[in-house]
Design a protein around this motif. Structure first.
Motif, short mmCIF file in Angstrom:
data_model
loop_
_atom_site.label_atom_id
_atom_site.label_comp_id
_atom_site.label_asym_id
_atom_site.label_seq_id
_atom_site.Cartn_x
_atom_site.Cartn_y
_atom_site.Cartn_z
N ILE A 65 0.83 -1.20 0.00
CA ILE A 65 0.00 0.00 0.00
C ILE A 65 0.87 1.25 0.00
O ILE A 65 1.84 1.33 0.75
N VAL A 69 -3.46 5.42 -1.18
CA VAL A 69 -4.66 4.74 -0.69
C VAL A 69 -5.29 5.65 0.35
O VAL A 69 -4.60 6.26 1.18
N PRO A 73 -8.04 2.83 5.39
CA PRO A 73 -7.98 1.94 4.22
C PRO A 73 -9.00 0.82 4.28
O PRO A 73 -9.09 0.07 5.25
N ALA B 88 -1.15 0.87 -5.18
CA ALA B 88 -1.16 -0.37 -4.40
C ALA B 88 -0.86 -1.52 -5.34
O ALA B 88 -1.00 -1.41 -6.57
N THR B 103 -10.63 -1.23 -3.27
CA THR B 103 -10.13 -0.35 -2.21
C THR B 103 -10.63 1.05 -2.51
O THR B 103 -11.46 1.24 -3.40
N ILE B 105 -9.10 5.04 -3.12
CA ILE B 105 -7.82 5.70 -3.38
C ILE B 105 -7.97 7.21 -3.41
O ILE B 105 -9.08 7.75 -3.47
#
Lengths: 108, 140
Positions: A65, A69, A73, B88, B103, B105
């Protein structure tokens, strides 16, 4: 600074061979190292830089990561299991701390 | 003299042009290409990778992204217009249900999100998708 706290959502039961969705969250500011304080000084980077999910000791999924991000998270992925067991989740902070969570899952 | 918002914006842009205030640097395509090649060992062909993203992100501080590539052992996500392109890397083990992950971002401005996949047979693939951002998310 608010507490760094992991939260995971894992189904309690799953069918063998069926993909199950795992949702994970950790409260963490993910200080990117891009922001400046009121005096104009860069606020140093401090992020969660790695996430690993292992099942009965075997790595199922991991993420490296970067600061891009978002804060707190959120990572969602899936696993396909053949047997019951425990999923362990570990988040590593830049400062070396590791935050963990564990969930049992019954597979039939 | 009353300063309208338009005046302030023009003043800021002028100052930036002269270098008196720092706008966050933007990753250039060279950095993006380098990151892709470092991960994939070359320039992958397009296709075989899905990127799920909103067409317009209201808040660049948290943009939901999903990436998937059938058979991938890992997927790299890059943000081509951020100060640094790396976002990532997701790695899928044998127990991963499918090579798909989501995810959230940070995107500094409207830009392309790039996803590069490495497959178990060593091949690579990539996709690129523009995400419009209304409020940028690099904390500036």
């Amino acid at each position: 600074m608010s507490k760094i706290k992991p939260r995971v959502k894992v189904p309690k039961k799953a069918k063998a061979g069926e993909a199950v969705t795992i949702k994970t969250l950790i409260s963490h500011p993910m200080e990117s190292g891009q922001r400046k304080d009121k005096q104009g000084k860069i606020i140093p980077r401090k992020i969660i830089n790695k996430f690993v999910a292992t099942f009965n000791g075997e790595e199922a999924f991991s993420a490296t990561i970067e600061p891009a991000v978002a804060a707190n998270p959120y990572i969602e992925f899936s696993v396909k299991l053949a047997e019951s067991g425990t999923i362990q989740f570990d988040w590593t902070d830049d400062d070396g701390s590791v935050y963990s969570a564990k969930k049992k899952i019954a597979v039939s | 003299m009353e300063m309208t918002r338009r005046d302030i914006f023009a003043l800021g842009a002028g100052l930036a042009a002269v270098g008196l205030i720092n706008l966050p640097a933007e990753a250039d395509e060279g950095m993006v290409k380098e990151a892709i090649e470092k991960f994939a060992g070359g320039m992958p062909s397009a296709g075989g990778v899905e990127i799920g993203a909103p067409e317009i992100a209201e808040n660049g501080n948290t943009v939901p992204i999903e990436v998937a590539a059938a058979g991938a052992t890992s997927i790299l996500i890059l943000a081509a217009g951020n100060p640094n392109p790396g976002v990532a890397t997701f790695n899928f083990g044998k127990l991963a249900g499918e090579s798909r992950a989501s995810t959230r971002i940070r995107l500094a401005r409207t830009q392309d999100v790039v996803a590069v996949a490495k497959m178990s047979d060593g091949s690579t693939a990539m996709a690129r998708r523009e995400v419009k951002v209304t409020i940028g998310g690099c904390g500036g």
